[in-house]
Design an enzyme around this catalytic site. Structure first.
Site, PDB file in Angstrom:
ATOM      1  N   TYR A  73       0.823  -1.212   0.000  1.00 27.16           N
ATOM      2  CA  TYR A  73       0.000   0.000   0.000  1.00 27.16           C
ATOM      3  C   TYR A  73       0.856   1.261   0.000  1.00 27.16           C
ATOM      4  CZ  TYR A  73      -2.964   3.822   1.405  1.00 27.16           C
ATOM      5  OH  TYR A  73      -3.588   5.036   1.428  1.00 27.16           O
TER       6      TYR A  73
ATOM      7  N   GLY B 171      -6.169   5.324  -0.509  1.00 24.67           N
ATOM      8  CA  GLY B 171      -7.512   5.450   0.039  1.00 24.67           C
ATOM      9  C   GLY B 171      -8.432   4.376  -0.510  1.00 24.67           C
TER      10      GLY B 171
END
Length: 516
Positions: free
Chosen positions: A57, A64
């Site tokens: 990530y 998001g």
């Protein structure tokens, strides 16, 4: 540039003083060797993850609600650039330079902890911007205080890329590209993870909290001075401030405020004039006089609590994902601004209440039923002159505004990012309104000082305490004493300046020594 003008930024927490020196006084910054070693080690781990086939990530994915998309290596530079450009979406009035400099410094410190994965060159460029006095234009609206102060920090990150609008060292508006060129700073082409590392922090909220604590610490001392002046000029008693009475309720701030007032009122001829029971028939003073240490003391303790929260945040490394000491890169929720938002709101309550009590003391001076022998409205010729009548109106208008600003921002939350960010802190909004609250408190206290000084002059030939006399003397260098009505606004503004720059407290301390 001397050593005193440079703040060293390493992995260890910054102090309040260091933040103030950079934000308010233009100090340059220097990344320490320890910082560079920590930054380099973390970056090495990010580079390894960037090259891995396994999605990570913020390094090889979107952000998001778009975190499930794996981004091709060829598009990752564009990903970082797009992140910063799209998040630099602030709007509204320009935020003050001192706030933006604090925000930049605090983000630099988080980078220096080695928990963000930024490249060393990028951290050095941010340090160079601060030292060169280049301040990105950041706007009032855009942050929800979670995931940190995204929009404000994105405007700063945009400057690193050589884009957007800044103020140069002389305060002139110019393009970031031109300012960087003039300063000899090369724009940065952001690499994997760097966009997130530059925008995912609580730095705006924290910066404004530290600045507010600095201001309020001085203003609460000023409140002790102004309250003492009012007690004296309204022929109140100082017996209620005695140590043995305060000790019955061991609230630490209360004891400090009461001790300050006792010091300030020492050797007052005005106080001595009515110590004889036959000369003073009042059993008790009104609460705004008698309970001044209880209110200002509670304010002190609230500020102390807020300072603890700020110190904990200064010791933090807020980013998502974060690079851990063992090399893991993990998602987290540390960017949520709740701890800061709560105390920012709490301090707005403090400012409103201390101002409210100050206004009540001022109002007593103007009413012949309560001012114990002073002329109506402290006017030279009541009826022809209005004296300080409308100065109290100004106070009342500000106090009313402060009460509205005391309504907490942190109880609100508007979901964003397709419900991924479904609870936000609104801490930036709490910080913005607190700045207005702090300014309002300074103005209200200034009117009390102005009015109490006039009342003390009108008590002549009784002599005030040496400490309050010193305050009156400092004020009289800018504002004449009692007389027929004059243009009052400039006199109020002169008093505001003396409160805001610490001159009122300094004048009292020239007699008492340092006040608590």
């Amino acid at each position: 540039m001397g050593d005193n003008e440079v703040v060293n930024v390493g992995p260890e927490p910054l102090t309040f003083d260091e933040v103030i020196r950079v934000a308010r006084h233009g100090a340059a910054v220097h990344l320490t060797d320890d910082a560079m070693a920590a930054v380099s080690a973390a970056r090495q781990r990010v580079d390894e993850l960037a090259e891995s086939a396994t999605p990570a990530y913020g390094i090889s994915t979107g952000f998001g609600a778009l975190a499930t998309r794996h981004i091709d290596p060829a598009l990752r530079t564009q990903l970082q650039r797009s992140l910063v450009r799209s998040h630099a979406a602030g709007n509204g009035p320009e935020v003050e330079t001192e706030v933006v400099r604090a925000l930049m410094l605090l983000r630099l410190h988080t980078l220096a902890t080695g928990h963000t994965g930024i490249r060393p060159a990028t951290a050095k460029t941010l340090a160079a911007l601060i030292s060169a006095g280049i301040t990105p234009v950041v706007h009032e609206y855009g942050s929800l205080g979670c995931s940190g102060d995204l929009a404000p920090l994105a405007h700063a990150a945009l400057t690193l890329m050589g884009e957007g609008v800044v103020r140069d060292a002389s305060g002139e508006l110019t393009s970031a590209a031109e300012a960087l060129k003039q300063a000899g700073i090369e724009p940065v082409e952001l690499a994997a993870k760097e966009g997130l590392a530059l925008i995912n922090g609580t730095d705006g909220m924290l910066g404004m909290l530290i600045l507010a604590i600095d201001d309020l610490t001085g203003l609460i001392r000023t409140a002790d001075v102004s309250a003492a002046m009012s007690v004296e000029a309204l022929l109140g008693t100082d017996r209620v401030f005695a140590h043995e009475l305060q000790a019955l309720r061991p609230q630490p701030g209360q004891a400090l405020s009461a001790a300050n007032m006792v010091k300030i009122l020492q050797n007052s001829g005005v106080m001595e004039s009515h110590r004889d029971p036959e000369a003073c028939t009042r059993v008790q003073d009104a609460y705004s006089l008698r309970c001044a240490p209880q209110v200002a003391g509670a304010a002190r303790d609230t500020i102390a609590h807020a300072a603890n929260v700020a110190r904990w945040e200064l010791a933090s490394a807020v980013d998502n994902p974060a690079v851990l000491a063992d090399g893991r890169v993990e998602s987290n929720g540390n960017f949520h601004g709740a701890p800061l938002a709560y105390v920012l709101d709490f301090l707005a309550i403090v400012a409103a209440d201390v101002a409210s009590m100050s206004e009540r003391r001022t109002d007593r001076f103007l009413d012949v039923a309560r001012n114990h022998g002073l002329p109506a409205f402290l006017a030279d010729d009541p009826g022809v002159d209005s004296g300080h009548m409308i100065a109290q109106y100004t106070q009342a208008a500000i106090v009313s505004e402060l009460k509205r600003l005391a309504v907490p921002a942190s109880v609100d939350s508007i979901p964003s990012s397709a419900m991924q960010e479904d609870h936000v802190s609104m801490g930036w909004s709490a910080a913005r309104k607190l700045r207005r609250s702090v300014d309002g408190l300074a103005r209200v206290l200034a009117v009390e000082v102005l009015t109490a000084a006039r009342a003390l002059d009108l008590r002549a030939p009784l002599q005030p305490a040496p400490a309050t006399a010193a305050v009156v003397k400092a004020l009289r260098e800018a504002v004449p004493g009692p007389g027929p009505d004059r243009f009052l606004a400039p006199e109020i503004e002169s008093a505001v300046r003396l409160v805001a720059d610490g001159s009122v407290v300094a004048a009292a301390e020239s007699v008492t020594g340092p006040l608590a």
